[in-house]
Design an enzyme around this catalytic site. Structure first.
Site, PDB file in Angstrom:
ATOM      1  CE1 TYR A  99      -0.896  -1.160  -3.565  1.00  0.00           C
ATOM      2  CE2 TYR A  99       1.254  -0.854  -2.548  1.00  0.00           C
ATOM      3  CZ  TYR A  99       0.356  -0.577  -3.562  1.00  0.00           C
ATOM      4  OH  TYR A  99       0.708   0.288  -4.563  1.00  0.00           O
ATOM      5  CG  HIS A 156      -3.642   4.131  -4.357  1.00  0.00           C
ATOM      6  ND1 HIS A 156      -3.629   3.027  -3.531  1.00  0.00           N
ATOM      7  CD2 HIS A 156      -2.940   3.765  -5.438  1.00  0.00           C
ATOM      8  CE1 HIS A 156      -2.948   2.048  -4.107  1.00  0.00           C
ATOM      9  NE2 HIS A 156      -2.525   2.476  -5.274  1.00  0.00           N
TER      10      HIS A 156
END
Length: 300
Positions: A53, A128
């Site tokens: 991120y 992820h």
């Protein structure tokens, strides 16, 4: 604030998705930290982040570092806050997202995340996304090794199928505690994964939970635009919201919470008012009639 469980840890029934604080169009740091503090003030005790991120290629872990600074500067008690981070994706800086699920990469990534978060062991570490170039069992095996080493306390998986959940559960047992898939009013493809998660006692953490109500930064718009220019204006969610005198986002989150006790939505926010509004969804109780009205799938 109502609570639900990720493994044996009680957390707020609505979490904070921190991605918007670090990617494109992110707010300045003062507003980002104020957003995290507003979440904590509202009783949010689960924060979702990832090493990927970030915006620019040279700032991997931007969001993790930001969350660590925000917690350090908060005046209240943060001992009950669970930080869930993820590894296995990257951002080259051109707007794209890559996937790397080799065990060596995941182990290095987890160690780097723990350092950035300033913790001895990561409370929740999630793979992820499956890497099609790496056997799934090998990637999940890296989570097992990280658990055995004490680098992480609990493991989760994201963007997975029913079969991948079953394989991960066979490898990790009760140390697998969560599944994080896209699930929202507009995108309900993960209903089988939600049902299996509940069956296995896993928390189900919908990402982009406001699809059809707002836009996802990762995957683009999810929902048709109404005449006002806002995504999916005039849906049943908007109508029920008007009757309650609350935002459509609150209705969407309350609807998600009604789907299963396993569900813990993690709506993104980049303003203090947004997460404060989302947190109030835990106070809403929708009637059977309202839930029936909200049952129609929105256009994707």
């Amino acid at each position: 604030m109502r609570h639900r469980f990720i493994g044996d840890t009680a957390v707020s029934a609505v979490g904070l998705g921190a991605m918007p604080l670090s990617i494109e169009h992110r707010p300045d740091e003062a507003r980002a930290i104020a957003t995290v503090h507003a979440a904590l003030d509202a009783g949010v005790t689960f924060i979702d982040t990832a090493d990927s991120y970030h915006w620019h290629a040279d700032e991997a872990g931007h969001n993790e570092l930001l969350i660590a600074r925000a917690l350090a500067r908060y005046g209240g008690d943060t001992s009950a806050v669970l930080i869930g981070t993820k590894g296995g994706r990257g951002r080259p800086g051109d707007g794209s997202w890559t996937v790397t699920g080799t065990p060596a990469h995941l182990k290095r990534a987890a160690e780097a995340s723990a350092k950035r978060l300033g913790v001895d062991a990561i409370g929740l570490y999630q793979l992820h996304k499956p890497d099609p170039a790496v056997p799934w069992a090998e990637s999940v095996g890296a989570l097992r090794d990280l658990l055995d080493a004490g680098t992480i306390r609990a493991a989760g998986i994201s963007n997975v199928t029913v079969d991948q959940i079953r394989v991960a559960h066979q490898i990790l047992g009760d140390r697998l505690v969560s599944v994080q898939n896209q699930y929202s009013p507009a995108v309900r493809d993960s209903e089988p994964e939600l049902e299996l998660s509940a069956e296995l006692g896993l928390a189900f953490l919908p990402w982009s939970p406001l699809g059809g109500i707002s836009r996802s930064s990762l995957d683009g718009p999810s929902g048709a635009s109404g005449s006002s220019g806002s995504p999916s204006g005039g849906t049943a969610f908007h109508h029920v919201a008007a009757e309650h005198g609350v935002s459509p986002q609150q209705i969407a989150l309350a609807w998600l919470l009604s789907r299963s006790p396993a569900v813990i939505p993690v709506p993104g926010a980049s303003r203090p008012a947004s997460i404060a509004d989302s947190a109030r969804a835990t106070e809403l109780v929708l009637s059977p009639g309202e839930l029936a009205r909200l049952g129609e799938v929105l256009p994707g």
